[in-house]
Scaffold this motif. Structure first.
Motif, PDB file in Angstrom:
ATOM      1  N   LEU A  30     -27.661  24.022  -8.267  1.00 21.48           N
ATOM      2  CA  LEU A  30     -26.566  24.968  -8.104  1.00 21.48           C
ATOM      3  C   LEU A  30     -25.289  24.183  -7.825  1.00 21.48           C
ATOM      4  CD1 LEU A  30     -28.483  27.445  -5.763  1.00 21.48           C
ATOM      5  CD2 LEU A  30     -28.116  27.713  -8.233  1.00 21.48           C
ATOM      6  N   ILE A  31     -24.159  24.880  -7.786  1.00 31.72           N
ATOM      7  CA  ILE A  31     -22.899  24.199  -7.516  1.00 31.72           C
ATOM      8  C   ILE A  31     -22.224  24.831  -6.306  1.00 31.72           C
ATOM      9  CG2 ILE A  31     -22.501  23.495  -9.897  1.00 31.72           C
ATOM     10  CD1 ILE A  31     -20.508  25.851 -10.101  1.00 31.72           C
ATOM     11  N   GLY A  32     -21.309  24.093  -5.703  1.00 30.04           N
ATOM     12  CA  GLY A  32     -20.613  24.606  -4.539  1.00 30.04           C
ATOM     13  C   GLY A  32     -19.531  23.660  -4.079  1.00 30.04           C
ATOM     14  N   ILE A  33     -18.937  23.983  -2.924  1.00 28.06           N
ATOM     15  CA  ILE A  33     -17.776  23.229  -2.447  1.00 28.06           C
ATOM     16  C   ILE A  33     -17.645  23.423  -0.935  1.00 28.06           C
ATOM     17  CG2 ILE A  33     -16.104  25.121  -2.676  1.00 28.06           C
ATOM     18  CD1 ILE A  33     -14.192  23.109  -4.015  1.00 28.06           C
ATOM     19  N   TYR A  34     -17.058  22.452  -0.255  1.00 29.66           N
ATOM     20  CA  TYR A  34     -16.698  22.615   1.149  1.00 29.66           C
ATOM     21  C   TYR A  34     -15.367  23.355   1.236  1.00 29.66           C
ATOM     22  CZ  TYR A  34     -20.132  19.012   2.499  1.00 29.66           C
ATOM     23  OH  TYR A  34     -21.279  18.294   2.708  1.00 29.66           O
ATOM     24  N   HIS A  35     -15.211  24.181   2.296  1.00 28.35           N
ATOM     25  CA  HIS A  35     -13.923  24.849   2.492  1.00 28.35           C
ATOM     26  C   HIS A  35     -13.800  25.326   3.936  1.00 28.35           C
ATOM     27  CE1 HIS A  35     -10.250  26.917   1.593  1.00 28.35           C
ATOM     28  NE2 HIS A  35     -10.724  28.050   2.068  1.00 28.35           N
ATOM     29  N   ASP A  36     -12.568  25.352   4.408  1.00 25.19           N
ATOM     30  CA  ASP A  36     -12.241  25.905   5.720  1.00 25.19           C
ATOM     31  C   ASP A  36     -11.597  27.262   5.492  1.00 25.19           C
ATOM     32  OD1 ASP A  36     -11.335  26.590   8.204  1.00 25.19           O
ATOM     33  OD2 ASP A  36     -10.125  24.785   8.527  1.00 25.19           O
ATOM     34  N   TRP A  37     -12.263  28.349   5.918  1.00 27.64           N
ATOM     35  CA  TRP A  37     -11.774  29.694   5.639  1.00 27.64           C
ATOM     36  C   TRP A  37     -10.587  30.103   6.500  1.00 27.64           C
ATOM     37  CZ3 TRP A  37     -12.315  31.690   1.254  1.00 27.64           C
ATOM     38  CH2 TRP A  37     -13.474  31.482   0.496  1.00 27.64           C
ATOM     39  N   CYS A  38     -10.112  29.221   7.384  1.00 27.08           N
ATOM     40  CA  CYS A  38      -8.832  29.476   8.045  1.00 27.08           C
ATOM     41  C   CYS A  38      -7.672  29.168   7.106  1.00 27.08           C
ATOM     42  CB  CYS A  38      -8.699  28.632   9.316  1.00 27.08           C
ATOM     43  SG  CYS A  38      -9.777  29.194  10.656  1.00 27.08           S
ATOM     44  N   GLU A  39      -7.964  28.608   5.943  1.00 30.34           N
ATOM     45  CA  GLU A  39      -6.957  28.298   4.936  1.00 30.34           C
ATOM     46  C   GLU A  39      -7.290  29.018   3.633  1.00 30.34           C
ATOM     47  OE1 GLU A  39      -6.176  23.709   6.525  1.00 30.34           O
ATOM     48  OE2 GLU A  39      -6.861  24.063   4.471  1.00 30.34           O
ATOM     49  N   ALA A  40      -6.338  29.028   2.725  1.00 26.77           N
ATOM     50  CA  ALA A  40      -6.542  29.651   1.419  1.00 26.77           C
ATOM     51  C   ALA A  40      -7.445  28.784   0.552  1.00 26.77           C
ATOM     52  CB  ALA A  40      -5.202  29.864   0.715  1.00 26.77           C
ATOM     53  N   PHE A  41      -8.227  29.433  -0.291  1.00 21.11           N
ATOM     54  CA  PHE A  41      -9.119  28.736  -1.204  1.00 21.11           C
ATOM     55  C   PHE A  41      -8.311  28.168  -2.376  1.00 21.11           C
ATOM     56  CE2 PHE A  41     -12.606  28.463  -4.368  1.00 21.11           C
ATOM     57  CZ  PHE A  41     -13.545  27.798  -3.593  1.00 21.11           C
ATOM     58  N   SER A  42      -8.797  27.090  -2.964  1.00 21.68           N
ATOM     59  CA  SER A  42      -8.077  26.419  -4.054  1.00 21.68           C
ATOM     60  C   SER A  42      -8.337  27.111  -5.392  1.00 21.68           C
ATOM     61  CB  SER A  42      -8.481  24.940  -4.123  1.00 21.68           C
ATOM     62  OG  SER A  42      -8.017  24.248  -2.992  1.00 21.68           O
ATOM     63  N   THR A  43      -7.815  28.315  -5.508  1.00 22.22           N
ATOM     64  CA  THR A  43      -7.974  29.054  -6.755  1.00 22.22           C
ATOM     65  C   THR A  43      -6.809  30.022  -6.907  1.00 22.22           C
ATOM     66  OG1 THR A  43      -9.537  30.328  -8.095  1.00 22.22           O
ATOM     67  CG2 THR A  43      -9.300  30.999  -5.801  1.00 22.22           C
ATOM     68  N   TYR A  44      -6.680  30.563  -8.107  1.00 23.07           N
ATOM     69  CA  TYR A  44      -5.675  31.584  -8.384  1.00 23.07           C
ATOM     70  C   TYR A  44      -6.146  32.937  -7.855  1.00 23.07           C
ATOM     71  CZ  TYR A  44      -3.067  28.531 -11.571  1.00 23.07           C
ATOM     72  OH  TYR A  44      -2.311  27.519 -12.111  1.00 23.07           O
ATOM     73  N   PRO A  45      -5.222  33.900  -7.741  1.00 25.42           N
ATOM     74  CA  PRO A  45      -5.645  35.261  -7.400  1.00 25.42           C
ATOM     75  C   PRO A  45      -6.529  35.854  -8.500  1.00 25.42           C
ATOM     76  CG  PRO A  45      -3.277  34.987  -7.046  1.00 25.42           C
ATOM     77  CD  PRO A  45      -3.757  33.773  -7.778  1.00 25.42           C
ATOM     78  N   ARG A  46      -7.394  36.806  -8.089  1.00 23.80           N
ATOM     79  CA  ARG A  46      -8.196  37.608  -9.037  1.00 23.80           C
ATOM     80  C   ARG A  46      -9.162  36.758  -9.863  1.00 23.80           C
ATOM     81  NH1 ARG A  46      -3.097  38.465  -9.249  1.00 23.80           N
ATOM     82  NH2 ARG A  46      -2.916  37.340 -11.209  1.00 23.80           N
ATOM     83  N   THR A  47      -9.819  35.810  -9.236  1.00 30.28           N
ATOM     84  CA  THR A  47     -10.702  34.929 -10.005  1.00 30.28           C
ATOM     85  C   THR A  47     -12.187  35.155  -9.719  1.00 30.28           C
ATOM     86  OG1 THR A  47     -10.152  33.223  -8.355  1.00 30.28           O
ATOM     87  CG2 THR A  47      -9.067  33.083 -10.476  1.00 30.28           C
ATOM     88  N   TYR A  48     -12.539  36.082  -8.817  1.00 23.11           N
ATOM     89  CA  TYR A  48     -13.951  36.348  -8.536  1.00 23.11           C
ATOM     90  C   TYR A  48     -14.243  37.842  -8.652  1.00 23.11           C
ATOM     91  CZ  TYR A  48     -14.628  31.526  -7.336  1.00 23.11           C
ATOM     92  OH  TYR A  48     -14.712  30.152  -7.419  1.00 23.11           O
ATOM     93  N   ASP A  49     -15.396  38.134  -9.264  1.00 24.48           N
ATOM     94  CA  ASP A  49     -15.829  39.517  -9.477  1.00 24.48           C
ATOM     95  C   ASP A  49     -16.584  40.073  -8.273  1.00 24.48           C
ATOM     96  OD1 ASP A  49     -15.096  39.504 -12.369  1.00 24.48           O
ATOM     97  OD2 ASP A  49     -16.687  38.008 -12.470  1.00 24.48           O
ATOM     98  N   LEU A  50     -17.264  39.199  -7.553  1.00 20.62           N
ATOM     99  CA  LEU A  50     -18.063  39.618  -6.400  1.00 20.62           C
ATOM    100  C   LEU A  50     -17.996  38.534  -5.337  1.00 20.62           C
ATOM    101  CD1 LEU A  50     -21.544  41.301  -6.412  1.00 20.62           C
ATOM    102  CD2 LEU A  50     -21.137  39.365  -4.916  1.00 20.62           C
ATOM    103  N   ILE A  51     -17.780  38.947  -4.096  1.00 19.48           N
ATOM    104  CA  ILE A  51     -17.767  38.013  -2.965  1.00 19.48           C
ATOM    105  C   ILE A  51     -18.836  38.431  -1.972  1.00 19.48           C
ATOM    106  CG2 ILE A  51     -16.432  37.097  -1.040  1.00 19.48           C
ATOM    107  CD1 ILE A  51     -13.904  37.522  -2.653  1.00 19.48           C
ATOM    108  N   HIS A  52     -19.692  37.494  -1.615  1.00 22.50           N
ATOM    109  CA  HIS A  52     -20.752  37.730  -0.636  1.00 22.50           C
ATOM    110  C   HIS A  52     -20.467  36.884   0.593  1.00 22.50           C
ATOM    111  CE1 HIS A  52     -24.764  36.840   1.206  1.00 22.50           C
ATOM    112  NE2 HIS A  52     -24.913  38.129   1.014  1.00 22.50           N
ATOM    113  N   ALA A  53     -20.630  37.473   1.767  1.00 22.20           N
ATOM    114  CA  ALA A  53     -20.371  36.732   3.001  1.00 22.20           C
ATOM    115  C   ALA A  53     -21.402  37.112   4.052  1.00 22.20           C
ATOM    116  CB  ALA A  53     -18.967  37.012   3.513  1.00 22.20           C
ATOM    117  N   ASN A  54     -22.096  36.122   4.552  1.00 22.12           N
ATOM    118  CA  ASN A  54     -23.106  36.319   5.583  1.00 22.12           C
ATOM    119  C   ASN A  54     -22.656  35.600   6.857  1.00 22.12           C
ATOM    120  OD1 ASN A  54     -25.683  36.764   6.902  1.00 22.12           O
ATOM    121  ND2 ASN A  54     -26.160  34.632   6.430  1.00 22.12           N
TER     122      ASN A  54
END
Length: 635
Positions: A509-533
């Motif tokens: 699988l693929i993935g990335i490290y990120h700090d969610w106190c900051e914005a993600f390195s992507t453009y707006p409207r780029t994901y169809d579904l977001i899952h958060a646990n």
């Protein structure tokens, strides 16, 4: 009696269904009261939500996960209970439809990025605004925005309204990157180094790189352009993680994600890539303009760090085959010859074996056995082995990562790799996980996803192509939902207790490290579904809940879906913020028992665009007044 669905149609509800609904509500109410002592603190809230979600489920009142492509602002219906009124968020200015907070060339501040050093592309790296400068408004979709075409049609066609930028059709016209055809852009699969198309180019690589047997599963595409390599590798069962800088060519990463190809905004500059060691089976550069021969080989050393033992490095374009191409590239023989010589020397120092050089393509392979490798020059040292996964905002170094196969055995070919025990788990490299607990974790996510499918039957369709898991763990959600029609960006928060991203890559699988106190390195409207646990528990006392949710709203498509799993008290607070963001929500019980405090919140982001609000002329004033303001809800 009739109920109005999200599409505006009225559906009759049978008397028998209503009777059953009432009986089930009463049953769950009595059962909840009887078992009330099992809830612990906050009994009254949990009982109320249990009654409400049981009734909602029984009467089939829920969310529509269809897309409608209609304008206007839908009224949010939420399951929040009492308390203070929710915060309200105004739309951002229409000019901010492509707002990328940590990568913006902020013209209002005289090109904020240009204040940073140009050396090593520092000005193209992540530079996030301070909390006081952060926009707390809803980023609008451009006028006429529509749901992207389903995969695989999206690989070749993108609606013009979703990314209305024609510069690449002019700048790269002779290279066949993208063509403007009225209401759509068409992507023929061309590229600077593959004029005959990405498929033909991949066929060339396949003569030396074993794509067919599943041993090469993950590819890092540096300087990806519109990610045609990744788009065409997908049909061969290979998953590419593509990246390119913001605005070096307008909208290239945005086009990649609109096509349904994994990508993020990034640059090989001064800080380490957001991946652990030994992540990728292949790294690729096709005319990516990275100075591989400079900085003492630092960029090649960084590729070596993220490349697994036996992995391939492909360099396509200058300086490969410079004798035949130096005039076309408008560079001297001495310049190009010296550059390739230094690259060859660094490759030997890294213990890469030259596999082939064909036309303008050079292919090296990282050895699995370093016993025969030459000794490192005295000026180059081995990297510090302590905490190798700590890479977030850490500077790149001119050191060599020890090239040894991970303890715990060899990786299996894909797709067997997905279900096999990853070497990092079998070797005990991830504290807190043994083989048995890892297998139980995967069974748990199989149960969770099975419950998700009962609520949202669209999970097994083409409805969702780009999916994000904000707190991926060992990739259990992505494995349970795995489909060739979708991909999951598995995010491992930098604040998480365990660094599990290496396990995710070992699964294929693929993935990335990120700090969610900051914005993600992507453009707006780029994901169809977001899952958060459990994301909001991780960031408790670290940053504001509303900022995390506004970022989720920014990167989620109109009519996109959110699935949040957390403690009931957390989700009730989330639900209030969601109301101010216009999301439609529905709370559901844990699939195992209504007496478990963990609940699931489903949400839909409504469709609206920059021109669909009657007060659009006041948007810029609203955005300015909302900057740095909003509720002070801490996570």
């Amino acid at each position: 009696m009739a109920i109005k669905g999200n599409s505006g149609e009225y559906k009759a509800r049978s008397p028998l269904g209503m009777v059953i609904a009432v009986l089930l509500c009463c049953f769950f109410y009595v059962l909840g009261a009887w078992q009330r002592s099992g809830y612990g603190k906050g009994d009254s809230i949990v009982v109320a939500v249990t009654r409400q979600t049981a009734c909602a489920s029984a009467s089939a009142v829920g969310l529509s996960f269809e897309t409608h492509h209609t304008g206007g602002l839908a009224n949010a219906t939420t399951s929040g209970l009492g308390g203070k009124p929710p915060p309200s968020f105004a739309p951002c200015a229409a000019a901010l439809t492509d707002h990328t907070p940590c990568h913006d060339q902020d013209r209002r501040k005289h090109d904020r990025a240009m204040k940073f050093p140009r050396k090593n592309m520092v000005y193209r790296e992540r530079h996030c605004p301070s909390d006081g400068d952060r926009l707390r408004c809803l980023v609008p979709a451009p006028p006429g925005y529509v749901t992207p075409f389903p995969w695989p049609k999206s690989r070749d066609y993108v609606p013009y309204a979703n990314a209305p930028y024609k510069s690449l059709t002019v700048e790269k016209a002779v290279q066949n990157w993208v063509q403007y055809e009225g209401a759509v852009f068409r992507f023929p699969g061309g590229g600077t180094q593959f004029p005959h198309g990405a498929d033909k180019y991949i066929d060339q690589l396949a003569s030396v790189v074993p794509f067919a047997d599943g041993s090469v599963r993950s590819v890092l595409d540096t300087g990806c352009g519109v990610a045609s390599l990744g788009a065409y590798l997908d049909s061969r069962g290979v998953m590419a993680m593509s990246f390119a800088p913001r605005d070096s060519h307008e909208a290239q990463v945005q086009f990649a994600l609109e096509r349904g190809v994994p990508a993020f905004i990034g640059v090989l500059g001064s800080v380490k890539l957001p991946f652990p060691p030994r992540s990728f089976d292949m790294a690729h550069c096709s005319r990516c303009l990275i100075q591989w021969s400079g900085n003492g080989g630092m960029y090649m050393m960084e590729v070596d760090r993220v490349l697994g033992p036996g992995g391939y490095w492909v360099l396509s374009g200058p300086p490969i085959n410079w004798k035949a191409n130096h005039r076309k590239w408008q560079r001297t023989e001495e310049d190009l010859g010296g550059e390739q010589k230094r690259i060859e020397e660094y490759a030997q120092m890294l213990c890469w074996e030259k596999v082939t050089e064909m036309a303008e393509i050079g292919v090296w392979r990282k050895r699995t056995d370093t016993a025969a490798c030459p000794a490192m020059p005295p000026a180059v040292q081995a990297c510090d082995p302590a905490n190798p996964d700590d890479v977030w905002y850490k500077n790149m170094e001119t050191c060599i990562t020890p090239s040894t196969t991970a303890a715990g055995g060899e990786l299996q070919s894909f797709p067997e790799r997905l279900k096999a025990i990853p070497p990092r788990i079998s070797s005990g490299a991830v504290q807190g996980f043994i083989v048995e607990s890892y297998e139980e974790e995967n069974r748990r996510w199989e149960r969770h996803v099975k419950a998700y499918r009962k609520v949202n039957y669209k999970l097994d369709t083409k409805r969702y192509r780009n999916i994000m898991d904000m707190n991926a763990g060992v990739g259990g959600f992505a494995a349970a939902i795995f489909s060739p029609m979708s991909w999951v960006m598995n995010v491992v928060p930098t604040a998480a207790e365990l660094s599990t991203l290496g396990v995710i890559y070992e699964r294929g699988l693929i993935g990335i490290y990120h700090d969610w106190c900051e914005a993600f390195s992507t453009y707006p409207r780029t994901y169809d579904l977001i899952h958060a646990n459990g994301v909001f528990n991780i960031y408790r006392d670290k940053c504001k809940m509303e900022d995390i949710m506004l970022e989720m709203d920014r990167i989620l498509r109109p009519e996109g879906t959110v699935i949040l799993r957390d403690d009931i008290n957390v989700l009730l607070r989330v639900d209030k913020v969601a109301t101010g963001m216009r999301w439609k929500t529905m709370m559901a019980n844990h699939e195992d028992s209504p007496h478990i405090r963990e609940k699931v919140l489903y949400a839909i982001k409504p469709y609206w665009t920059a021109d669909s609000d009657k007060s659009s002329q006041d948007q810029e004033k609203k955005a300015t007044s909302s900057k740095g303001k909003g509720s002070d809800s801490e996570v």
